[in-house]
Scaffold this motif. Structure first.
Motif, PDB file in Angstrom:
ATOM      1  N   ARG A  17      15.595   5.763 -28.916  1.00 47.80           N
ATOM      2  CA  ARG A  17      16.398   4.913 -29.794  1.00 47.80           C
ATOM      3  C   ARG A  17      17.858   4.821 -29.362  1.00 47.80           C
ATOM      4  N   TRP A  18      18.206   5.529 -28.280  1.00 49.43           N
ATOM      5  CA  TRP A  18      19.568   5.440 -27.759  1.00 49.43           C
ATOM      6  C   TRP A  18      19.725   4.118 -27.035  1.00 49.43           C
ATOM      7  N   GLN A  19      20.917   3.576 -27.052  1.00 46.93           N
ATOM      8  CA  GLN A  19      21.207   2.364 -26.292  1.00 46.93           C
ATOM      9  C   GLN A  19      21.370   2.746 -24.817  1.00 46.93           C
ATOM     10  N   ASP A  20      21.130   1.783 -23.936  1.00 45.72           N
ATOM     11  CA  ASP A  20      21.251   2.042 -22.500  1.00 45.72           C
ATOM     12  C   ASP A  20      22.627   2.601 -22.144  1.00 45.72           C
ATOM     13  N   GLU A  21      23.657   2.037 -22.735  1.00 41.69           N
ATOM     14  CA  GLU A  21      25.016   2.472 -22.432  1.00 41.69           C
ATOM     15  C   GLU A  21      25.247   3.920 -22.860  1.00 41.69           C
ATOM     16  N   GLU A  22      24.637   4.316 -23.959  1.00 35.97           N
ATOM     17  CA  GLU A  22      24.771   5.698 -24.423  1.00 35.97           C
ATOM     18  C   GLU A  22      24.069   6.654 -23.471  1.00 35.97           C
ATOM     19  N   LEU A  23      22.884   6.279 -23.026  1.00 34.84           N
ATOM     20  CA  LEU A  23      22.174   7.108 -22.053  1.00 34.84           C
ATOM     21  C   LEU A  23      23.005   7.263 -20.787  1.00 34.84           C
ATOM     22  N   GLN A  24      23.544   6.177 -20.286  1.00 35.63           N
ATOM     23  CA  GLN A  24      24.331   6.215 -19.053  1.00 35.63           C
ATOM     24  C   GLN A  24      25.607   7.033 -19.235  1.00 35.63           C
ATOM     25  N   TYR A  25      26.272   6.855 -20.356  1.00 34.12           N
ATOM     26  CA  TYR A  25      27.523   7.574 -20.618  1.00 34.12           C
ATOM     27  C   TYR A  25      27.293   9.085 -20.645  1.00 34.12           C
ATOM     28  N   PHE A  26      26.311   9.518 -21.437  1.00 33.55           N
ATOM     29  CA  PHE A  26      26.091  10.949 -21.576  1.00 33.55           C
ATOM     30  C   PHE A  26      25.418  11.541 -20.341  1.00 33.55           C
ATOM     31  N   GLN A  27      24.661  10.752 -19.608  1.00 32.05           N
ATOM     32  CA  GLN A  27      24.095  11.233 -18.345  1.00 32.05           C
ATOM     33  C   GLN A  27      25.228  11.524 -17.367  1.00 32.05           C
ATOM     34  N   HIS A  28      26.184  10.634 -17.304  1.00 32.10           N
ATOM     35  CA  HIS A  28      27.330  10.833 -16.417  1.00 32.10           C
ATOM     36  C   HIS A  28      28.168  12.032 -16.875  1.00 32.10           C
ATOM     37  N   ALA A  29      28.452  12.091 -18.165  1.00 32.14           N
ATOM     38  CA  ALA A  29      29.289  13.174 -18.691  1.00 32.14           C
ATOM     39  C   ALA A  29      28.646  14.539 -18.456  1.00 32.14           C
ATOM     40  N   LEU A  30      27.359  14.658 -18.758  1.00 33.33           N
ATOM     41  CA  LEU A  30      26.687  15.944 -18.567  1.00 33.33           C
ATOM     42  C   LEU A  30      26.550  16.288 -17.089  1.00 33.33           C
ATOM     43  N   SER A  31      26.358  15.299 -16.258  1.00 36.78           N
ATOM     44  CA  SER A  31      26.267  15.545 -14.819  1.00 36.78           C
ATOM     45  C   SER A  31      27.589  16.083 -14.275  1.00 36.78           C
ATOM     46  N   GLN A  32      28.700  15.612 -14.824  1.00 33.48           N
ATOM     47  CA  GLN A  32      30.011  16.060 -14.378  1.00 33.48           C
ATOM     48  C   GLN A  32      30.262  17.534 -14.699  1.00 33.48           C
ATOM     49  N   ILE A  33      29.699  18.012 -15.804  1.00 32.43           N
ATOM     50  CA  ILE A  33      29.918  19.405 -16.206  1.00 32.43           C
ATOM     51  C   ILE A  33      28.686  20.273 -15.970  1.00 32.43           C
ATOM     52  N   PRO A  35      27.637  22.354 -13.742  1.00 30.47           N
ATOM     53  CA  PRO A  35      27.757  23.789 -13.427  1.00 30.47           C
ATOM     54  C   PRO A  35      28.098  24.663 -14.633  1.00 30.47           C
ATOM     55  N   TYR A  36      28.546  24.045 -15.712  1.00 27.12           N
ATOM     56  CA  TYR A  36      29.028  24.815 -16.854  1.00 27.12           C
ATOM     57  C   TYR A  36      28.125  24.746 -18.084  1.00 27.12           C
ATOM     58  N   ILE A  37      27.076  23.910 -18.046  1.00 24.66           N
ATOM     59  CA  ILE A  37      26.245  23.763 -19.243  1.00 24.66           C
ATOM     60  C   ILE A  37      25.151  24.831 -19.273  1.00 24.66           C
ATOM     61  N   ASN A  38      24.713  25.137 -20.477  1.00 25.85           N
ATOM     62  CA  ASN A  38      23.659  26.138 -20.645  1.00 25.85           C
ATOM     63  C   ASN A  38      22.283  25.463 -20.536  1.00 25.85           C
ATOM     64  N   SER A  39      21.241  26.234 -20.771  1.00 22.32           N
ATOM     65  CA  SER A  39      19.878  25.707 -20.619  1.00 22.32           C
ATOM     66  C   SER A  39      19.580  24.589 -21.614  1.00 22.32           C
ATOM     67  N   GLU A  40      20.162  24.647 -22.795  1.00 22.71           N
ATOM     68  CA  GLU A  40      19.951  23.583 -23.777  1.00 22.71           C
ATOM     69  C   GLU A  40      20.581  22.275 -23.291  1.00 22.71           C
ATOM     70  N   GLY A  41      21.770  22.360 -22.738  1.00 22.00           N
ATOM     71  CA  GLY A  41      22.417  21.181 -22.187  1.00 22.00           C
ATOM     72  C   GLY A  41      21.639  20.610 -21.015  1.00 22.00           C
ATOM     73  N   LEU A  42      21.097  21.485 -20.193  1.00 18.36           N
ATOM     74  CA  LEU A  42      20.293  21.038 -19.059  1.00 18.36           C
ATOM     75  C   LEU A  42      19.025  20.333 -19.537  1.00 18.36           C
TER      76      LEU A  42
END
Length: 64
Positions: A17-33, A35-42
């Motif tokens: 139910r996410w919009q394409d732009e939301e998927l792309q935005y958060f995919q980019h944001a999480l990819s940038q961090i 090395p620092y995210i935990n298993s839930e973020g991964l």
């Protein structure tokens, strides 16, 4: 691009139910961090990537 909905709101609904732009935005944001995210973020990043891939596959199958 409009500002995506708040991640807290999005986390309560299916990635389908996410919009394409939301998927792309958060995919980019999480990819940038990554090395620092935990298993839930991964796990969330994997779910986002899977949804992006699924939508791309559906779109490709419409044109074949």
């Amino acid at each position: 691009m409009q500002t995506p909905r708040d991640f807290t709101e999005l986390s309560m609904i299916s990635k389908t139910r996410w919009q394409d732009e939301e998927l792309q935005y958060f995919q980019h944001a999480l990819s940038q961090i990554l090395p620092y995210i935990n298993s839930e973020g991964l796990t969330i990043l994997h779910e986002i990537n899977k949804e992006i891939y699924t939508r791309a596959e559906k779109q490709d199958s419409q044109y074949t």
